[in-house]
Write a protein that holds these residues in place. Sequence first.
Motif, PDB file in Angstrom:
ATOM      1  N   GLN A  40     -51.702  81.747 -83.242  1.00 50.48           N
ATOM      2  CA  GLN A  40     -50.626  82.732 -83.234  1.00 50.48           C
ATOM      3  C   GLN A  40     -49.297  82.028 -83.466  1.00 50.48           C
ATOM      4  OE1 GLN A  40     -50.028  84.819 -79.510  1.00 50.48           O
ATOM      5  NE2 GLN A  40     -49.060  86.530 -80.544  1.00 50.48           N
ATOM      6  N   ALA A  41     -48.477  82.613 -84.334  1.00 55.47           N
ATOM      7  CA  ALA A  41     -47.159  82.042 -84.608  1.00 55.47           C
ATOM      8  C   ALA A  41     -46.216  82.304 -83.433  1.00 55.47           C
ATOM      9  CB  ALA A  41     -46.578  82.634 -85.883  1.00 55.47           C
ATOM     10  N   ASN A  42     -45.577  81.253 -82.961  1.00 54.46           N
ATOM     11  CA  ASN A  42     -44.557  81.345 -81.924  1.00 54.46           C
ATOM     12  C   ASN A  42     -43.221  81.117 -82.629  1.00 54.46           C
ATOM     13  OD1 ASN A  42     -42.980  81.257 -79.673  1.00 54.46           O
ATOM     14  ND2 ASN A  42     -43.860  79.396 -78.832  1.00 54.46           N
ATOM     15  N   GLY A  43     -42.726  82.163 -83.272  1.00 61.05           N
ATOM     16  CA  GLY A  43     -41.615  82.068 -84.205  1.00 61.05           C
ATOM     17  C   GLY A  43     -42.227  82.107 -85.598  1.00 61.05           C
ATOM     18  N   ALA A  44     -41.515  82.634 -86.560  1.00 59.37           N
ATOM     19  CA  ALA A  44     -42.037  82.729 -87.921  1.00 59.37           C
ATOM     20  C   ALA A  44     -42.326  81.339 -88.466  1.00 59.37           C
ATOM     21  CB  ALA A  44     -41.043  83.459 -88.806  1.00 59.37           C
ATOM     22  N   VAL A  45     -43.448  81.185 -89.178  1.00 60.41           N
ATOM     23  CA  VAL A  45     -43.789  79.918 -89.819  1.00 60.41           C
ATOM     24  C   VAL A  45     -43.981  80.166 -91.315  1.00 60.41           C
ATOM     25  CG1 VAL A  45     -44.799  78.931 -87.736  1.00 60.41           C
ATOM     26  CG2 VAL A  45     -46.276  80.133 -89.341  1.00 60.41           C
ATOM     27  N   THR A  46     -43.710  79.137 -92.090  1.00 65.59           N
ATOM     28  CA  THR A  46     -43.753  79.233 -93.543  1.00 65.59           C
ATOM     29  C   THR A  46     -44.965  78.494 -94.082  1.00 65.59           C
ATOM     30  OG1 THR A  46     -41.340  79.315 -93.599  1.00 65.59           O
ATOM     31  CG2 THR A  46     -42.445  78.729 -95.652  1.00 65.59           C
ATOM     32  N   ALA A  47     -45.640  79.082 -95.055  1.00 65.39           N
ATOM     33  CA  ALA A  47     -46.798  78.443 -95.686  1.00 65.39           C
ATOM     34  C   ALA A  47     -46.434  77.041 -96.161  1.00 65.39           C
ATOM     35  CB  ALA A  47     -47.284  79.290 -96.857  1.00 65.39           C
ATOM     36  N   GLY A  48     -47.321  76.087 -95.866  1.00 67.54           N
ATOM     37  CA  GLY A  48     -47.114  74.712 -96.286  1.00 67.54           C
ATOM     38  C   GLY A  48     -46.343  73.855 -95.298  1.00 67.54           C
ATOM     39  N   TYR A  49     -45.786  74.450 -94.252  1.00 72.93           N
ATOM     40  CA  TYR A  49     -45.023  73.694 -93.269  1.00 72.93           C
ATOM     41  C   TYR A  49     -45.939  73.166 -92.162  1.00 72.93           C
ATOM     42  CZ  TYR A  49     -40.392  74.879 -95.040  1.00 72.93           C
ATOM     43  OH  TYR A  49     -39.260  74.970 -95.801  1.00 72.93           O
ATOM     44  N   ILE A  50     -45.598  71.996 -91.641  1.00 71.16           N
ATOM     45  CA  ILE A  50     -46.330  71.426 -90.512  1.00 71.16           C
ATOM     46  C   ILE A  50     -45.903  72.150 -89.244  1.00 71.16           C
ATOM     47  CG2 ILE A  50     -46.725  69.363 -89.124  1.00 71.16           C
ATOM     48  CD1 ILE A  50     -46.172  67.712 -91.657  1.00 71.16           C
ATOM     49  N   CYS A  51     -46.893  72.597 -88.481  1.00 70.45           N
ATOM     50  CA  CYS A  51     -46.634  73.313 -87.237  1.00 70.45           C
ATOM     51  C   CYS A  51     -47.358  72.617 -86.097  1.00 70.45           C
ATOM     52  CB  CYS A  51     -47.153  74.752 -87.334  1.00 70.45           C
ATOM     53  SG  CYS A  51     -46.392  75.695 -88.675  1.00 70.45           S
ATOM     54  N   LYS A  52     -46.696  72.480 -84.970  1.00 70.78           N
ATOM     55  CA  LYS A  52     -47.350  71.935 -83.779  1.00 70.78           C
ATOM     56  C   LYS A  52     -47.928  73.088 -82.981  1.00 70.78           C
ATOM     57  CE  LYS A  52     -43.219  71.669 -80.816  1.00 70.78           C
ATOM     58  NZ  LYS A  52     -43.032  73.058 -80.829  1.00 70.78           N
ATOM     59  N   TYR A  53     -48.957  72.772 -82.179  1.00 70.21           N
ATOM     60  CA  TYR A  53     -49.528  73.828 -81.346  1.00 70.21           C
ATOM     61  C   TYR A  53     -49.923  73.283 -79.987  1.00 70.21           C
ATOM     62  CZ  TYR A  53     -54.364  72.281 -82.260  1.00 70.21           C
ATOM     63  OH  TYR A  53     -55.537  71.566 -82.343  1.00 70.21           O
ATOM     64  N   VAL A  54     -50.029  74.206 -79.045  1.00 71.53           N
ATOM     65  CA  VAL A  54     -50.419  73.874 -77.681  1.00 71.53           C
ATOM     66  C   VAL A  54     -51.913  74.112 -77.541  1.00 71.53           C
ATOM     67  CG1 VAL A  54     -50.079  74.453 -75.255  1.00 71.53           C
ATOM     68  CG2 VAL A  54     -48.134  74.527 -76.828  1.00 71.53           C
ATOM     69  N   GLU A  55     -52.649  73.076 -77.172  1.00 69.58           N
ATOM     70  CA  GLU A  55     -54.081  73.201 -76.921  1.00 69.58           C
ATOM     71  C   GLU A  55     -54.286  74.206 -75.797  1.00 69.58           C
ATOM     72  OE1 GLU A  55     -57.815  72.422 -78.015  1.00 69.58           O
ATOM     73  OE2 GLU A  55     -56.263  71.077 -78.757  1.00 69.58           O
ATOM     74  N   GLY A  56     -55.193  75.139 -75.971  1.00 65.73           N
ATOM     75  CA  GLY A  56     -55.472  76.141 -74.943  1.00 65.73           C
ATOM     76  C   GLY A  56     -54.854  77.489 -75.249  1.00 65.73           C
ATOM     77  N   THR A  57     -53.572  77.503 -75.659  1.00 66.46           N
ATOM     78  CA  THR A  57     -52.938  78.773 -76.013  1.00 66.46           C
ATOM     79  C   THR A  57     -52.930  78.987 -77.521  1.00 66.46           C
ATOM     80  OG1 THR A  57     -50.722  77.802 -76.101  1.00 66.46           O
ATOM     81  CG2 THR A  57     -51.434  78.752 -73.988  1.00 66.46           C
ATOM     82  N   PHE A  58     -52.990  77.890 -78.283  1.00 67.00           N
ATOM     83  CA  PHE A  58     -53.037  77.922 -79.743  1.00 67.00           C
ATOM     84  C   PHE A  58     -51.887  78.719 -80.347  1.00 67.00           C
ATOM     85  CE2 PHE A  58     -57.262  77.122 -78.116  1.00 67.00           C
ATOM     86  CZ  PHE A  58     -57.501  75.896 -78.706  1.00 67.00           C
ATOM     87  N   ASP A  59     -50.694  78.541 -79.735  1.00 69.29           N
ATOM     88  CA  ASP A  59     -49.488  79.105 -80.330  1.00 69.29           C
ATOM     89  C   ASP A  59     -48.814  78.004 -81.158  1.00 69.29           C
ATOM     90  OD1 ASP A  59     -48.875  77.862 -77.843  1.00 69.29           O
ATOM     91  OD2 ASP A  59     -46.909  78.805 -77.838  1.00 69.29           O
ATOM     92  N   PHE A  60     -48.492  78.334 -82.397  1.00 67.62           N
ATOM     93  CA  PHE A  60     -47.966  77.386 -83.377  1.00 67.62           C
ATOM     94  C   PHE A  60     -46.496  77.676 -83.636  1.00 67.62           C
ATOM     95  CE2 PHE A  60     -52.440  77.218 -84.138  1.00 67.62           C
ATOM     96  CZ  PHE A  60     -52.719  76.031 -84.788  1.00 67.62           C
ATOM     97  N   ASP A  61     -45.701  76.608 -83.742  1.00 68.81           N
ATOM     98  CA  ASP A  61     -44.347  76.763 -84.253  1.00 68.81           C
ATOM     99  C   ASP A  61     -44.022  75.581 -85.153  1.00 68.81           C
ATOM    100  OD1 ASP A  61     -43.983  74.886 -82.220  1.00 68.81           O
ATOM    101  OD2 ASP A  61     -42.125  75.746 -81.512  1.00 68.81           O
ATOM    102  N   THR A  62     -43.065  75.786 -86.039  1.00 73.10           N
ATOM    103  CA  THR A  62     -42.719  74.769 -87.022  1.00 73.10           C
ATOM    104  C   THR A  62     -42.195  73.528 -86.326  1.00 73.10           C
ATOM    105  OG1 THR A  62     -42.199  76.509 -88.606  1.00 73.10           O
ATOM    106  CG2 THR A  62     -41.343  74.323 -89.088  1.00 73.10           C
ATOM    107  N   MET A  63     -42.732  72.380 -86.719  1.00 79.24           N
ATOM    108  CA  MET A  63     -42.316  71.112 -86.131  1.00 79.24           C
ATOM    109  C   MET A  63     -40.967  70.704 -86.706  1.00 79.24           C
ATOM    110  SD  MET A  63     -44.339  67.535 -85.894  1.00 79.24           S
ATOM    111  CE  MET A  63     -45.352  68.131 -84.564  1.00 79.24           C
ATOM    112  N   THR A  64     -40.116  70.182 -85.851  1.00 83.40           N
ATOM    113  CA  THR A  64     -38.803  69.708 -86.286  1.00 83.40           C
ATOM    114  C   THR A  64     -38.777  68.184 -86.278  1.00 83.40           C
ATOM    115  OG1 THR A  64     -37.865  69.622 -84.065  1.00 83.40           O
ATOM    116  CG2 THR A  64     -37.736  71.744 -85.231  1.00 83.40           C
TER     117      THR A  64
END
Length: 107
Positions: A40-64
Amino acid sequence: MARIVQDGRVGIDLTEVSTVPQHALGDTVRADTGLYIYGQANGAVTAGYICKYVEGTFDFDTMTTAESGSTATNCGIAISDIADNSYGWFWRGMGSEECYITGVIAA
């Protein structure tokens, strides 16, 4: 590019984005192009961008750049543009070479 699921699961569209979950968060599938994880996106994410996620909740957000390099981080690359709180697939890598950020991302 076609992505053909190879793990026996039928009918999975790895480019699908939905406002309601279509699979369990954290589900993985293997395709001819690598390993994919559902999240699940935690904030909008863009195709091709690297996103970090939390193990267990699997919420992804764009890595800075500020987040990279401080510790090994679970990550995936967004396959499609995914709106905040929507669901989709993220590419993890080709198997044992899964995506982890251990260095600094340049701005």
